[in-house]
Design a protein around this motif. Structure first.
Motif, PDB file in Angstrom:
ATOM      1  N   LEU A 200       0.973  -1.296  -0.049  1.00 49.37           N
ATOM      2  CA  LEU A 200       0.211   0.019   0.025  1.00 49.37           C
ATOM      3  C   LEU A 200       0.895   1.377  -0.257  1.00 49.37           C
ATOM      4  CD1 LEU A 200      -2.147  -2.285   1.096  1.00 49.37           C
ATOM      5  CD2 LEU A 200      -3.037  -0.426   1.969  1.00 49.37           C
ATOM      6  N   LEU A 201       1.895   1.172   0.741  1.00 46.83           N
ATOM      7  CA  LEU A 201       2.669   2.394   1.069  1.00 46.83           C
ATOM      8  C   LEU A 201       3.595   2.813  -0.149  1.00 46.83           C
ATOM      9  CD1 LEU A 201       2.998   2.736   5.044  1.00 46.83           C
ATOM     10  CD2 LEU A 201       1.308   3.818   3.440  1.00 46.83           C
ATOM     11  N   MET A 202       4.351   1.628  -0.361  1.00 47.74           N
ATOM     12  CA  MET A 202       5.479   1.583  -1.438  1.00 47.74           C
ATOM     13  C   MET A 202       5.003   1.344  -2.894  1.00 47.74           C
ATOM     14  SD  MET A 202       8.543  -0.589   0.704  1.00 47.74           S
ATOM     15  CE  MET A 202       9.511  -0.569  -0.925  1.00 47.74           C
ATOM     16  N   LEU A 203       4.285   0.755  -2.959  1.00 45.76           N
ATOM     17  CA  LEU A 203       3.675   0.570  -4.412  1.00 45.76           C
ATOM     18  C   LEU A 203       2.506   1.448  -4.514  1.00 45.76           C
ATOM     19  CD1 LEU A 203       4.369  -3.373  -4.850  1.00 45.76           C
ATOM     20  CD2 LEU A 203       5.903  -1.362  -5.350  1.00 45.76           C
ATOM     21  N   GLY A 204       1.886   1.810  -3.548  1.00 43.19           N
ATOM     22  CA  GLY A 204       0.734   2.648  -3.950  1.00 43.19           C
ATOM     23  C   GLY A 204      -0.577   1.975  -4.321  1.00 43.19           C
ATOM     24  N   PHE A 205      -0.948   0.831  -4.006  1.00 45.80           N
ATOM     25  CA  PHE A 205      -2.026   0.060  -4.212  1.00 45.80           C
ATOM     26  C   PHE A 205      -2.964   0.450  -3.184  1.00 45.80           C
ATOM     27  CE2 PHE A 205       0.798  -2.539  -6.532  1.00 45.80           C
ATOM     28  CZ  PHE A 205       0.135  -2.616  -7.730  1.00 45.80           C
ATOM     29  N   ASP A 206      -4.227   0.199  -3.264  1.00 44.69           N
ATOM     30  CA  ASP A 206      -5.170   0.905  -2.581  1.00 44.69           C
ATOM     31  C   ASP A 206      -5.708  -0.541  -1.698  1.00 44.69           C
ATOM     32  OD1 ASP A 206      -7.114   2.118  -1.287  1.00 44.69           O
ATOM     33  OD2 ASP A 206      -8.613   2.388  -2.472  1.00 44.69           O
ATOM     34  N   TYR A 207      -6.799  -0.367  -0.581  1.00 44.20           N
ATOM     35  CA  TYR A 207      -6.943  -1.288   0.236  1.00 44.20           C
ATOM     36  C   TYR A 207      -8.084  -2.267  -0.695  1.00 44.20           C
ATOM     37  CZ  TYR A 207      -6.123   1.844   4.127  1.00 44.20           C
ATOM     38  OH  TYR A 207      -5.582   2.551   5.055  1.00 44.20           O
ATOM     39  N   SER A 208      -7.819  -3.776  -0.248  1.00 40.68           N
ATOM     40  CA  SER A 208      -8.384  -4.591  -1.058  1.00 40.68           C
ATOM     41  C   SER A 208      -8.437  -5.983  -0.534  1.00 40.68           C
ATOM     42  CB  SER A 208      -8.027  -4.754  -2.540  1.00 40.68           C
ATOM     43  OG  SER A 208      -6.622  -5.328  -2.547  1.00 40.68           O
ATOM     44  N   GLY A 209      -9.236  -6.923  -0.830  1.00 47.96           N
ATOM     45  CA  GLY A 209      -9.068  -8.221  -0.369  1.00 47.96           C
ATOM     46  C   GLY A 209      -7.890  -8.790  -0.587  1.00 47.96           C
ATOM     47  N   PHE A 210      -7.375  -8.633  -1.839  1.00 48.03           N
ATOM     48  CA  PHE A 210      -6.260  -9.338  -2.335  1.00 48.03           C
ATOM     49  C   PHE A 210      -4.956  -8.985  -1.513  1.00 48.03           C
ATOM     50  CE2 PHE A 210      -2.396  -9.309  -5.057  1.00 48.03           C
ATOM     51  CZ  PHE A 210      -2.227 -10.770  -5.333  1.00 48.03           C
ATOM     52  N   ALA A 211      -4.821  -7.618  -1.017  1.00 47.19           N
ATOM     53  CA  ALA A 211      -4.046  -7.275   0.069  1.00 47.19           C
ATOM     54  C   ALA A 211      -4.107  -8.055   1.444  1.00 47.19           C
ATOM     55  CB  ALA A 211      -3.962  -5.882   0.252  1.00 47.19           C
ATOM     56  N   GLY A 212      -5.260  -8.291   1.783  1.00 51.40           N
ATOM     57  CA  GLY A 212      -5.726  -9.059   2.742  1.00 51.40           C
ATOM     58  C   GLY A 212      -5.008 -10.499   2.584  1.00 51.40           C
ATOM     59  N   ALA A 213      -5.225 -11.098   1.439  1.00 51.98           N
ATOM     60  CA  ALA A 213      -4.920 -12.478   1.299  1.00 51.98           C
ATOM     61  C   ALA A 213      -3.615 -12.683   1.226  1.00 51.98           C
ATOM     62  CB  ALA A 213      -5.542 -12.754  -0.115  1.00 51.98           C
TER      63      ALA A 213
ATOM     64  N   GLU B  58      -8.651 -14.803  11.449  1.00 57.03           N
ATOM     65  CA  GLU B  58      -7.541 -13.599  11.551  1.00 57.03           C
ATOM     66  C   GLU B  58      -8.263 -12.375  11.392  1.00 57.03           C
ATOM     67  OE1 GLU B  58      -4.617 -13.638  12.792  1.00 57.03           O
ATOM     68  OE2 GLU B  58      -4.114 -15.709  12.802  1.00 57.03           O
ATOM     69  N   THR B  59      -8.075 -11.611  12.405  1.00 53.71           N
ATOM     70  CA  THR B  59      -8.744 -10.006  12.179  1.00 53.71           C
ATOM     71  C   THR B  59      -7.738  -9.006  11.836  1.00 53.71           C
ATOM     72  OG1 THR B  59     -10.301 -10.890  13.676  1.00 53.71           O
ATOM     73  CG2 THR B  59     -10.072  -8.541  13.246  1.00 53.71           C
ATOM     74  N   ALA B  60      -6.446  -8.992  12.740  1.00 49.24           N
ATOM     75  CA  ALA B  60      -5.605  -7.628  12.735  1.00 49.24           C
ATOM     76  C   ALA B  60      -5.179  -7.507  11.143  1.00 49.24           C
ATOM     77  CB  ALA B  60      -4.427  -8.157  13.562  1.00 49.24           C
ATOM     78  N   PRO B  61      -4.635  -8.549  10.432  1.00 45.81           N
ATOM     79  CA  PRO B  61      -4.194  -7.935   9.092  1.00 45.81           C
ATOM     80  C   PRO B  61      -5.381  -7.770   8.031  1.00 45.81           C
ATOM     81  CG  PRO B  61      -4.137 -10.405   9.284  1.00 45.81           C
ATOM     82  CD  PRO B  61      -4.516  -9.917  10.600  1.00 45.81           C
ATOM     83  N   ILE B  62      -6.536  -8.183   8.477  1.00 36.35           N
ATOM     84  CA  ILE B  62      -7.858  -7.799   7.447  1.00 36.35           C
ATOM     85  C   ILE B  62      -7.976  -6.216   7.793  1.00 36.35           C
ATOM     86  CG2 ILE B  62      -9.965  -8.499   6.957  1.00 36.35           C
ATOM     87  CD1 ILE B  62      -7.986 -10.343   6.097  1.00 36.35           C
ATOM     88  N   LEU B  63      -8.066  -5.880   9.256  1.00 33.81           N
ATOM     89  CA  LEU B  63      -8.536  -4.713   9.620  1.00 33.81           C
ATOM     90  C   LEU B  63      -7.356  -3.768   9.064  1.00 33.81           C
ATOM     91  CD1 LEU B  63     -10.075  -2.941  11.512  1.00 33.81           C
ATOM     92  CD2 LEU B  63      -8.358  -3.331  13.248  1.00 33.81           C
ATOM     93  N   LEU B  64      -6.078  -4.039   8.810  1.00 33.41           N
ATOM     94  CA  LEU B  64      -5.244  -3.072   8.318  1.00 33.41           C
ATOM     95  C   LEU B  64      -5.397  -2.910   6.769  1.00 33.41           C
ATOM     96  CD1 LEU B  64      -1.993  -4.003  10.232  1.00 33.41           C
ATOM     97  CD2 LEU B  64      -3.215  -1.782  10.570  1.00 33.41           C
ATOM     98  N   LEU B  65      -5.845  -4.065   6.067  1.00 32.29           N
ATOM     99  CA  LEU B  65      -5.377  -3.921   4.738  1.00 32.29           C
ATOM    100  C   LEU B  65      -6.732  -4.009   3.868  1.00 32.29           C
ATOM    101  CD1 LEU B  65      -2.604  -6.795   4.579  1.00 32.29           C
ATOM    102  CD2 LEU B  65      -2.199  -4.242   4.378  1.00 32.29           C
TER     103      LEU B  65
END
Length: 357
Positions: A201-214, A281-288
């Motif tokens: 998200l921060l370095m590559l600039g992608f947005d929040y998504s289910g794929f990031a959580g995956a 799992e909740t914590a990584p999903i909450l962030l991403l």
């Protein structure tokens, strides 16, 4: 010629009367348990103990002490020590089962209030958090897509890593891979979420998504897959590998045609258990993933929801309607994980070698 007479094998000489050991009757543990519970309840009422946990601890201590004392008086010190160890095992087992049973009982009782077809087939779109109604359809879609993508990422990587460690791994590289797998097994889930957050998200600039959580779930899943697959591959007898290689079969073909089919039951079981491990799992999903009250079927674009995140968000809202939805979603999540574990046990039983084969 002298003849030797032997006693039939199925007849044994009776023990002398002085060598017979006294034993407690078979119903003694159950009777001691009943008396201990009754005594604990009486003590709790007499001394005004309000907590049922205190009653249970008193009953457990009485059960262990009375079992040891009676066994010492009747059976002797040696059998008394055995009774003591057995009593401690039963007490520890109950201490582990009672909280689990209480959790399931509470979740079923609270979650069944709003769990119905409407709850499973609707989302929270257009509904205020303080209003009753709504559902978890969007969270179910998010959980299935995120866990599915994480499995597609982690399963082949973990499988190939385990094959390398068991079949090819030697030297410094194999030791380094084993070390990092051990380290990844113990990292908190929030660390995996922070890594994907900073990189994706921060370095590559992608947005929040289910794929990031995956991707964060895949990081948590990979060491579990590696460890379970590695242990299953080690159980394959080396004679099978040697017989295949002796016939001139290449090693890669031996692995794919002999080793993997032999261990496929255990590998599949470990994979299903790894899926169950990341499903809550909740914590990584909450962030991403960030969460969304509406249905988003595209995990590669926009915020999504998931069952663990839905439970957390509804609980944080702090009103009666959201509490009911949180309990119902938690019940659905427990059922989902339980079904995955039952599937894993079924696969293990189905692939287990049958007697006589």
């Amino acid at each position: 010629m002298s003849t030797v007479t032997t006693r039939p094998a199925d007849t044994a000489a009776p023990l002398p009367k002085g060598l017979k050991q006294r034993r407690l009757p078979s119903w003694a543990p159950l009777g001691i348990a009943v008396v201990s519970v009754a005594a604990a309840v009486g003590a709790g009422l007499l001394f005004g103990l309000q907590s049922k946990v205190q009653w249970g601890l008193i009953a457990a201590l009485l059960f262990v002490a009375v079992s040891f004392a009676l066994a010492s008086a009747v059976e002797g010190r040696r059998q008394a020590k055995d009774r003591l160890a057995t009593s401690l095992v039963w007490v520890c087992f109950l201490l582990a089962v009672v909280p689990l049973a209480s959790l399931i009982w509470t979740t079923v009782g609270q979650g069944s209030k709003v769990l119905d077809g409407y709850f499973l087939s609707h989302s929270m779109a257009g509904l205020l958090d303080i209003q009753p109604g709504g559902g978890i359809y969007h969270a179910i879609i998010g959980t299935l897509e995120q866990v599915g993508l994480a499995t597609l990422i982690a399963a082949p990587i973990g499988l190939l890593t385990a094959i390398y460690l068991v079949e090819y791994g030697k030297g410094t590289l194999a030791k380094a891979v084993t070390f990092f797998v051990d380290v990844m097994t113990g990292i908190p889930s929030i660390v995996a979420g922070l890594f994907i957050l900073s990189f994706w998200l921060l370095m590559l600039g992608f947005d929040y998504s289910g794929f990031a959580g995956a991707m964060s779930l895949a990081i948590l899943m990979m060491p579990v897959v590696v460890r379970s697959t590695e242990e299953m591959l080690k159980l394959v007898p080396n004679e099978l590998r040697e017989a295949s290689l002796a016939l001139g079969v290449p090693k890669w073909r031996t692995i794919t045609k002999v080793v993997l089919p032999t261990a496929v039951g255990g590998i599949t079981t470990g994979l299903v258990l790894a899926v169950a491990r990341i499903a809550g799992e909740t914590a990584p999903i909450l962030l991403l993933v960030y969460g969304a009250p509406y249905i988003n079927n595209n995990p590669f674009e926009g915020a999504q929801s998931s069952l663990p995140l839905y439970v957390y968000q509804q609980y944080v809202n702090g009103n009666a309607a959201s509490y009911d939805r949180a309990w119902a979603a938690a019940l659905v999540l427990i059922i989902f994980v339980m079904l995955l574990n039952l599937v894993a046990r079924g696969i293990a039983h189905w692939k287990a070698p049958k007697a006589g084969h």
